[in-house]
Write a protein that holds these residues in place. Structure first.
Motif, PDB file in Angstrom:
ATOM      1  N   VAL A  87       0.914  -1.150   0.097  1.00 52.81           N
ATOM      2  CA  VAL A  87       0.081  -0.042  -0.015  1.00 52.81           C
ATOM      3  C   VAL A  87       0.862   1.307   0.242  1.00 52.81           C
ATOM      4  O   VAL A  87       1.755   1.336   0.775  1.00 52.81           O
ATOM      5  CB  VAL A  87      -0.860   0.213   1.220  1.00 52.81           C
ATOM      6  CG1 VAL A  87      -1.589   1.225   1.366  1.00 52.81           C
ATOM      7  CG2 VAL A  87      -1.821  -1.308   1.162  1.00 52.81           C
ATOM      8  N   ARG A  88       0.610   2.325  -0.934  1.00 54.58           N
ATOM      9  CA  ARG A  88       1.428   3.518  -0.951  1.00 54.58           C
ATOM     10  C   ARG A  88       1.331   4.063   0.361  1.00 54.58           C
ATOM     11  O   ARG A  88       0.478   4.032   1.256  1.00 54.58           O
ATOM     12  CB  ARG A  88       0.983   4.403  -2.091  1.00 54.58           C
ATOM     13  CG  ARG A  88       1.114   3.706  -3.542  1.00 54.58           C
ATOM     14  CD  ARG A  88       2.227   3.882  -3.970  1.00 54.58           C
ATOM     15  NE  ARG A  88       2.700   3.180  -5.492  1.00 54.58           N
ATOM     16  CZ  ARG A  88       3.536   3.613  -6.195  1.00 54.58           C
ATOM     17  NH1 ARG A  88       4.474   4.681  -5.610  1.00 54.58           N
ATOM     18  NH2 ARG A  88       3.789   3.116  -7.283  1.00 54.58           N
ATOM     19  N   LEU A  89       2.367   5.101   0.425  1.00 58.65           N
ATOM     20  CA  LEU A  89       2.558   5.800   1.852  1.00 58.65           C
ATOM     21  C   LEU A  89       1.434   6.863   2.018  1.00 58.65           C
ATOM     22  O   LEU A  89       1.114   7.009   3.333  1.00 58.65           O
ATOM     23  CB  LEU A  89       3.985   6.296   1.601  1.00 58.65           C
ATOM     24  CG  LEU A  89       5.055   5.429   2.201  1.00 58.65           C
ATOM     25  CD1 LEU A  89       6.386   6.115   1.762  1.00 58.65           C
ATOM     26  CD2 LEU A  89       5.211   4.597   3.436  1.00 58.65           C
ATOM     27  N   VAL A  90       1.046   7.444   1.177  1.00 57.43           N
ATOM     28  CA  VAL A  90      -0.151   8.264   1.194  1.00 57.43           C
ATOM     29  C   VAL A  90      -1.384   7.728   2.085  1.00 57.43           C
ATOM     30  O   VAL A  90      -1.594   8.187   3.169  1.00 57.43           O
ATOM     31  CB  VAL A  90      -0.392   9.041   0.092  1.00 57.43           C
ATOM     32  CG1 VAL A  90      -1.950  10.152   0.229  1.00 57.43           C
ATOM     33  CG2 VAL A  90       0.732   9.976  -0.450  1.00 57.43           C
ATOM     34  N   PRO A  91      -1.919   6.649   1.669  1.00 56.68           N
ATOM     35  CA  PRO A  91      -2.983   6.068   2.419  1.00 56.68           C
ATOM     36  C   PRO A  91      -2.544   5.495   3.611  1.00 56.68           C
ATOM     37  O   PRO A  91      -3.320   5.537   4.580  1.00 56.68           O
ATOM     38  CB  PRO A  91      -3.666   5.100   1.409  1.00 56.68           C
ATOM     39  CG  PRO A  91      -2.618   4.907   0.549  1.00 56.68           C
ATOM     40  CD  PRO A  91      -1.817   5.860   0.122  1.00 56.68           C
ATOM     41  N   VAL A  92      -1.407   5.093   3.642  1.00 54.48           N
ATOM     42  CA  VAL A  92      -0.656   4.498   4.981  1.00 54.48           C
ATOM     43  C   VAL A  92      -0.654   5.890   6.017  1.00 54.48           C
ATOM     44  O   VAL A  92      -1.214   5.551   7.248  1.00 54.48           O
ATOM     45  CB  VAL A  92       0.353   3.887   4.886  1.00 54.48           C
ATOM     46  CG1 VAL A  92       1.175   3.637   6.287  1.00 54.48           C
ATOM     47  CG2 VAL A  92       0.482   2.539   4.118  1.00 54.48           C
ATOM     48  N   VAL A 108       7.135  12.814   3.371  1.00 53.66           N
ATOM     49  CA  VAL A 108       5.852  13.081   2.571  1.00 53.66           C
ATOM     50  C   VAL A 108       5.219  14.417   2.859  1.00 53.66           C
ATOM     51  O   VAL A 108       4.946  14.480   4.063  1.00 53.66           O
ATOM     52  CB  VAL A 108       4.904  11.557   2.709  1.00 53.66           C
ATOM     53  CG1 VAL A 108       3.705  11.725   1.879  1.00 53.66           C
ATOM     54  CG2 VAL A 108       5.770  10.367   2.472  1.00 53.66           C
ATOM     55  N   ALA A 109       5.003  15.017   2.050  1.00 57.82           N
ATOM     56  CA  ALA A 109       4.570  16.384   2.280  1.00 57.82           C
ATOM     57  C   ALA A 109       3.136  16.316   2.570  1.00 57.82           C
ATOM     58  O   ALA A 109       2.317  15.611   2.414  1.00 57.82           O
ATOM     59  CB  ALA A 109       4.620  17.354   0.900  1.00 57.82           C
ATOM     60  N   ASP A 110       3.143  17.440   3.759  1.00 59.78           N
ATOM     61  CA  ASP A 110       1.454  17.675   4.195  1.00 59.78           C
ATOM     62  C   ASP A 110       1.067  16.239   5.120  1.00 59.78           C
ATOM     63  O   ASP A 110      -0.179  16.324   5.372  1.00 59.78           O
ATOM     64  CB  ASP A 110       0.606  17.978   3.081  1.00 59.78           C
ATOM     65  CG  ASP A 110       0.867  19.199   2.488  1.00 59.78           C
ATOM     66  OD1 ASP A 110       1.429  19.985   2.959  1.00 59.78           O
ATOM     67  OD2 ASP A 110       0.868  19.176   1.055  1.00 59.78           O
ATOM     68  N   LEU A 111       1.732  15.453   5.484  1.00 62.99           N
ATOM     69  CA  LEU A 111       1.290  14.138   6.208  1.00 62.99           C
ATOM     70  C   LEU A 111       2.315  13.938   7.276  1.00 62.99           C
ATOM     71  O   LEU A 111       2.935  13.152   7.212  1.00 62.99           O
ATOM     72  CB  LEU A 111       1.074  13.210   5.179  1.00 62.99           C
ATOM     73  CG  LEU A 111      -0.166  12.933   4.300  1.00 62.99           C
ATOM     74  CD1 LEU A 111       0.138  11.907   3.453  1.00 62.99           C
ATOM     75  CD2 LEU A 111      -1.331  13.320   4.993  1.00 62.99           C
ATOM     76  N   THR A 112       2.005  14.712   8.388  1.00 58.11           N
ATOM     77  CA  THR A 112       3.122  14.459   9.552  1.00 58.11           C
ATOM     78  C   THR A 112       2.256  13.377  10.428  1.00 58.11           C
ATOM     79  O   THR A 112       3.063  12.908  11.206  1.00 58.11           O
ATOM     80  CB  THR A 112       2.997  15.840  10.310  1.00 58.11           C
ATOM     81  OG1 THR A 112       1.808  16.156  10.911  1.00 58.11           O
ATOM     82  CG2 THR A 112       3.614  16.806   9.494  1.00 58.11           C
ATOM     83  N   THR A 113       0.925  13.103  10.391  1.00 55.98           N
ATOM     84  CA  THR A 113       0.235  11.925  11.139  1.00 55.98           C
ATOM     85  C   THR A 113      -0.285  12.649  12.498  1.00 55.98           C
ATOM     86  O   THR A 113      -0.842  11.786  13.070  1.00 55.98           O
ATOM     87  CB  THR A 113       0.828  10.717  11.322  1.00 55.98           C
ATOM     88  OG1 THR A 113       1.921  10.624  12.240  1.00 55.98           O
ATOM     89  CG2 THR A 113       1.336  10.328   9.801  1.00 55.98           C
ATOM     90  N   THR A 114       0.624  13.661  13.113  1.00 57.41           N
ATOM     91  CA  THR A 114       0.143  13.888  14.683  1.00 57.41           C
ATOM     92  C   THR A 114      -0.254  15.380  14.639  1.00 57.41           C
ATOM     93  O   THR A 114      -1.055  15.837  15.908  1.00 57.41           O
ATOM     94  CB  THR A 114       1.325  13.633  15.354  1.00 57.41           C
ATOM     95  OG1 THR A 114       2.470  14.197  14.950  1.00 57.41           O
ATOM     96  CG2 THR A 114       1.356  12.184  15.571  1.00 57.41           C
ATOM     97  N   VAL A 115       0.272  16.185  13.978  1.00 62.98           N
ATOM     98  CA  VAL A 115       0.287  17.795  14.070  1.00 62.98           C
ATOM     99  C   VAL A 115      -0.471  18.403  12.924  1.00 62.98           C
ATOM    100  O   VAL A 115       0.014  18.241  11.600  1.00 62.98           O
ATOM    101  CB  VAL A 115       1.338  18.515  14.261  1.00 62.98           C
ATOM    102  CG1 VAL A 115       1.102  19.980  14.505  1.00 62.98           C
ATOM    103  CG2 VAL A 115       2.341  17.785  15.405  1.00 62.98           C
TER     104      VAL A 115
END
Length: 244
Positions: A31-36, A167-174
């Motif tokens: 699975v690609r990193l963006v959906p992950v 990965v731009a715009d995907l920090t997952t927490t902030v």
């Protein structure tokens, strides 16, 4: 024809060209990193719902909020705890140190391998915290400090890995800078709005995760949402690729 002459043999028919073997990039498997990362953003919302609502107003994924909470607690505001918040901050930083060192080691291998390794570690840590929560009452000190320490360490470990992935715009927490970029780079803000779908998806993922986490905490306590988070991250650990 002289005695030295030999009959000319007909040329061999040309063999049909074999189809080129498709390139196999091990980084692209899964699975690609963006959906992950979007799913991990939802898990961050879920975990912060568990710790903030179930463990006395402490964050273990959102350290910006945690620093503010620490200030509230230090000032004596009711409902906040300096020991709880400090434990979260320290364990998060230790996890980030471990994550940073792991991603820089030569034996860490490809992006895909160390991403999966980090997610597997997060799944184990969150799974252990779920087991503790099932075994002891939610407000028992062993439960509170174990869940805070384990989930904060897991979030620090993950954040170091996500930062390395870049990965731009995907920090997952902030989401502060995500929301800022969403507004300032939108067409209304004079920008092109090219990253709006990804940023919007990140905000939605966080809201969905926090909503699900809050709903589960209010109805089932903290163990069930922690188990849900551990299972989702474990699936991602088995399926994540190394490509955006």
């Amino acid at each position: 024809m002289t005695g030295t002459d030999h009959p000319t043999e007909p040329p061999e028919p040309a063999k049909p060209s074999e189809p080129a073997e498709p390139s196999r990039d091990p980084e692209a498997r899964g699975v690609r990193l963006v959906p992950v990362l979007l799913l991990l953003t939802a898990i961050s919302g879920l975990i912060d719902a568990v710790t903030y609502l179930g463990l006395g107003h402490v964050f273990t994924a959102n350290m910006t909020g945690n620093v503010v909470v620490l200030g509230f607690a230090a000032a004596g505001a009711p409902g906040f705890s300096v020991p709880h918040t400090t434990t979260s901050l320290v364990c998060f930083l230790v996890g980030a140190v471990v994550g940073g060192r792991t991603s820089r080691r030569p034996e860490a291998g490809s992006r895909r391998s160390w991403t999966r390794m980090t997610l597997a570690a997060e799944a184990v840590l969150v799974g252990i915290s779920a087991a503790v929560a099932f075994a002891a009452p939610d407000h028992a000190p062993v439960t509170v400090y174990s869940v805070i320490a384990l989930t904060a360490f897991a979030m620090g470990l993950r954040n170091a890995t996500v930062r390395k992935l870049g990965v731009a715009d995907l920090t997952t927490t902030v989401l502060t800078m995500t929301l800022t970029g969403l507004a300032s780079d939108s067409r209304a803000g004079g920008g092109a709005g090219t990253h709006s779908p990804r940023r919007t998806a990140s905000v939605i993922a966080m809201v969905v995760g926090a909503t699900l986490g809050a709903w589960l905490v209010l109805r089932h306590g903290i163990a069930v949402p922690l188990l849900v988070g551990a299972v989702v991250v474990a699936v991602l650990a088995l399926t994540a690729s190394g490509r955006e």
